[in-house]
Design a protein around this motif. Structure first.
Motif, PDB file in Angstrom:
ATOM      1  N   ASN A  37      28.199   6.613 -22.540  1.00 31.39           N
ATOM      2  CA  ASN A  37      27.231   7.115 -21.564  1.00 31.39           C
ATOM      3  C   ASN A  37      26.451   5.948 -20.982  1.00 31.39           C
ATOM      4  O   ASN A  37      26.356   4.890 -21.594  1.00 31.39           O
ATOM      5  CB  ASN A  37      26.247   8.075 -22.234  1.00 31.39           C
ATOM      6  CG  ASN A  37      26.952   9.248 -22.874  1.00 31.39           C
ATOM      7  OD1 ASN A  37      27.544  10.060 -22.213  1.00 31.39           O
ATOM      8  ND2 ASN A  37      26.910   9.302 -24.203  1.00 31.39           N
ATOM      9  N   ARG A  38      25.865   6.177 -19.813  1.00 28.87           N
ATOM     10  CA  ARG A  38      25.031   5.149 -19.190  1.00 28.87           C
ATOM     11  C   ARG A  38      23.620   5.706 -19.056  1.00 28.87           C
ATOM     12  O   ARG A  38      23.418   6.796 -18.541  1.00 28.87           O
ATOM     13  CB  ARG A  38      25.574   4.789 -17.814  1.00 28.87           C
ATOM     14  CG  ARG A  38      24.840   3.618 -17.183  1.00 28.87           C
ATOM     15  CD  ARG A  38      25.321   3.346 -15.771  1.00 28.87           C
ATOM     16  NE  ARG A  38      26.667   2.850 -15.748  1.00 28.87           N
ATOM     17  CZ  ARG A  38      27.009   1.629 -15.377  1.00 28.87           C
ATOM     18  NH1 ARG A  38      26.097   0.791 -14.981  1.00 28.87           N
ATOM     19  NH2 ARG A  38      28.247   1.260 -15.390  1.00 28.87           N
ATOM     20  N   ARG A  39      22.651   4.924 -19.522  1.00 31.79           N
ATOM     21  CA  ARG A  39      21.247   5.304 -19.389  1.00 31.79           C
ATOM     22  C   ARG A  39      20.793   5.101 -17.940  1.00 31.79           C
ATOM     23  O   ARG A  39      21.465   4.451 -17.157  1.00 31.79           O
ATOM     24  CB  ARG A  39      20.370   4.435 -20.296  1.00 31.79           C
ATOM     25  CG  ARG A  39      20.663   4.552 -21.766  1.00 31.79           C
ATOM     26  CD  ARG A  39      19.648   3.728 -22.568  1.00 31.79           C
ATOM     27  NE  ARG A  39      20.109   3.349 -23.882  1.00 31.79           N
ATOM     28  CZ  ARG A  39      20.205   4.154 -24.919  1.00 31.79           C
ATOM     29  NH1 ARG A  39      19.875   5.410 -24.807  1.00 31.79           N
ATOM     30  NH2 ARG A  39      20.640   3.718 -26.080  1.00 31.79           N
ATOM     31  N   ALA A  40      19.616   5.608 -17.613  1.00 30.40           N
ATOM     32  CA  ALA A  40      19.060   5.453 -16.279  1.00 30.40           C
ATOM     33  C   ALA A  40      18.853   3.981 -15.923  1.00 30.40           C
ATOM     34  O   ALA A  40      18.961   3.599 -14.758  1.00 30.40           O
ATOM     35  CB  ALA A  40      17.738   6.215 -16.159  1.00 30.40           C
ATOM     36  N   ASP A  41      18.592   3.148 -16.937  1.00 28.78           N
ATOM     37  CA  ASP A  41      18.374   1.724 -16.674  1.00 28.78           C
ATOM     38  C   ASP A  41      19.680   0.934 -16.596  1.00 28.78           C
ATOM     39  O   ASP A  41      19.673  -0.285 -16.477  1.00 28.78           O
ATOM     40  CB  ASP A  41      17.453   1.101 -17.723  1.00 28.78           C
ATOM     41  CG  ASP A  41      18.041   1.139 -19.135  1.00 28.78           C
ATOM     42  OD1 ASP A  41      19.213   1.539 -19.304  1.00 28.78           O
ATOM     43  OD2 ASP A  41      17.324   0.766 -20.074  1.00 28.78           O
ATOM     44  N   GLY A  42      20.822   1.620 -16.677  1.00 26.92           N
ATOM     45  CA  GLY A  42      22.123   0.969 -16.532  1.00 26.92           C
ATOM     46  C   GLY A  42      22.778   0.547 -17.828  1.00 26.92           C
ATOM     47  O   GLY A  42      23.948   0.176 -17.846  1.00 26.92           O
ATOM     48  N   ARG A  43      22.050   0.595 -18.946  1.00 30.81           N
ATOM     49  CA  ARG A  43      22.636   0.199 -20.226  1.00 30.81           C
ATOM     50  C   ARG A  43      23.552   1.299 -20.749  1.00 30.81           C
ATOM     51  O   ARG A  43      23.366   2.474 -20.449  1.00 30.81           O
ATOM     52  CB  ARG A  43      21.544  -0.098 -21.239  1.00 30.81           C
ATOM     53  CG  ARG A  43      20.721  -1.323 -20.874  1.00 30.81           C
ATOM     54  CD  ARG A  43      19.696  -1.647 -21.927  1.00 30.81           C
ATOM     55  NE  ARG A  43      18.838  -0.506 -22.170  1.00 30.81           N
ATOM     56  CZ  ARG A  43      18.145  -0.305 -23.287  1.00 30.81           C
ATOM     57  NH1 ARG A  43      18.204  -1.166 -24.262  1.00 30.81           N
ATOM     58  NH2 ARG A  43      17.373   0.755 -23.422  1.00 30.81           N
ATOM     59  N   PHE A  44      24.537   0.913 -21.545  1.00 28.01           N
ATOM     60  CA  PHE A  44      25.496   1.853 -22.112  1.00 28.01           C
ATOM     61  C   PHE A  44      25.112   2.219 -23.541  1.00 28.01           C
ATOM     62  O   PHE A  44      24.482   1.443 -24.246  1.00 28.01           O
ATOM     63  CB  PHE A  44      26.902   1.234 -22.129  1.00 28.01           C
ATOM     64  CG  PHE A  44      27.468   1.019 -20.763  1.00 28.01           C
ATOM     65  CD1 PHE A  44      28.118   2.043 -20.104  1.00 28.01           C
ATOM     66  CD2 PHE A  44      27.341  -0.202 -20.129  1.00 28.01           C
ATOM     67  CE1 PHE A  44      28.643   1.850 -18.844  1.00 28.01           C
ATOM     68  CE2 PHE A  44      27.859  -0.411 -18.869  1.00 28.01           C
ATOM     69  CZ  PHE A  44      28.510   0.629 -18.222  1.00 28.01           C
ATOM     70  N   PHE A  45      25.524   3.420 -23.958  1.00 25.45           N
ATOM     71  CA  PHE A  45      25.384   3.811 -25.350  1.00 25.45           C
ATOM     72  C   PHE A  45      26.509   4.772 -25.698  1.00 25.45           C
ATOM     73  O   PHE A  45      27.082   5.422 -24.821  1.00 25.45           O
ATOM     74  CB  PHE A  45      24.008   4.441 -25.628  1.00 25.45           C
ATOM     75  CG  PHE A  45      23.781   5.773 -24.977  1.00 25.45           C
ATOM     76  CD1 PHE A  45      23.978   6.953 -25.679  1.00 25.45           C
ATOM     77  CD2 PHE A  45      23.365   5.853 -23.651  1.00 25.45           C
ATOM     78  CE1 PHE A  45      23.769   8.184 -25.085  1.00 25.45           C
ATOM     79  CE2 PHE A  45      23.153   7.077 -23.051  1.00 25.45           C
ATOM     80  CZ  PHE A  45      23.354   8.256 -23.764  1.00 25.45           C
ATOM     81  N   ARG A  46      26.832   4.857 -26.995  1.00 27.65           N
ATOM     82  CA  ARG A  46      27.884   5.759 -27.464  1.00 27.65           C
ATOM     83  C   ARG A  46      27.263   7.034 -28.002  1.00 27.65           C
ATOM     84  O   ARG A  46      26.159   7.015 -28.532  1.00 27.65           O
ATOM     85  CB  ARG A  46      28.681   5.123 -28.597  1.00 27.65           C
ATOM     86  CG  ARG A  46      29.451   3.919 -28.208  1.00 27.65           C
ATOM     87  CD  ARG A  46      30.311   3.423 -29.347  1.00 27.65           C
ATOM     88  NE  ARG A  46      29.519   3.007 -30.489  1.00 27.65           N
ATOM     89  CZ  ARG A  46      30.025   2.659 -31.658  1.00 27.65           C
ATOM     90  NH1 ARG A  46      31.310   2.680 -31.853  1.00 27.65           N
ATOM     91  NH2 ARG A  46      29.249   2.281 -32.651  1.00 27.65           N
TER      92      ARG A  46
END
Length: 184
Positions: free
Chosen positions: A138-147
């Motif tokens: 997934n991509r957060r609103a700030d552009g960073r990714f997370f699983r």
């Protein structure tokens, strides 16, 4: 480890341009390095970057981090698409024997930051295996990714549907409208 599920980082934090150095810059550089006796790390004694704490120095091109200057002087140009990884984990070390050119992705995964620690995890917090099939990037609103764990997402969604069906229906309506706007 589920490294293959992480996004591909093709950028480096620094331009892969050769540094412009002359004898004066090299002389100033070495005057700020303490090789110590019997110490493996060569410590940078000059200025530091305000945000990350790496050594830095003014060159003919402006400020540059000290370990890149050391590597360039003693080993040559840093390969395109590569960044230097401190194998000793000492941000003030400028010993080129402790520096290895690697991709930004590899450098991040070798580190000790939360992103590196999370990449090492093979189970979610509820014990489900984080396989390629059971993991969503997934991509957060700030552009960073997370699983996220797909099994956990299904459990939470089922609970939410039962506990608050009105809110669930509105969420699904908004979700599908957003997907349609994005052309998916």
């Amino acid at each position: 480890m589920v490294i293959e599920t992480l996004p591909d980082f093709n950028t480096t934090p620094h331009e892969a341009l050769p540094l412009k150095l002359n004898e004066e810059v090299e002389r100033r550089f070495w005057s700020k390095v303490d090789k110590g006796k019997g110490r493996e790390c060569w410590l940078w004694l000059g200025g530091r970057t305000a945000t990350s704490g790496y050594g830095r120095m003014n060159t003919l091109d402006g400020y540059e981090v000290a370990h890149r200057i050391s590597y360039t002087i003693l080993k040559g140009t840093i390969p395109d698409g590569q960044t230097l990884d401190h194998l000793c984990r000492n941000k003030l070390c400028v010993n080129p024997a402790h520096l290895e050119p690697v991709s930004l992705k590899e450098n991040i995964l070798r580190g000790i930051a939360p992103s590196a620690k999370n990449a090492e995890k093979i189970f979610c917090k509820r014990g489900h295996e984080l396989t390629t099939e059971n993991t969503r990037i997934n991509r957060r609103a700030d552009g960073r990714f997370f699983r996220s764990c797909k099994t956990c997402e299904k459990i939470v969604a089922a609970k939410w549907r039962v506990e608050d069906p009105k809110r669930w229906k509105q969420y699904m309506k908004d979700y599908h409208a957003q997907r349609k706007r994005e052309g998916k």
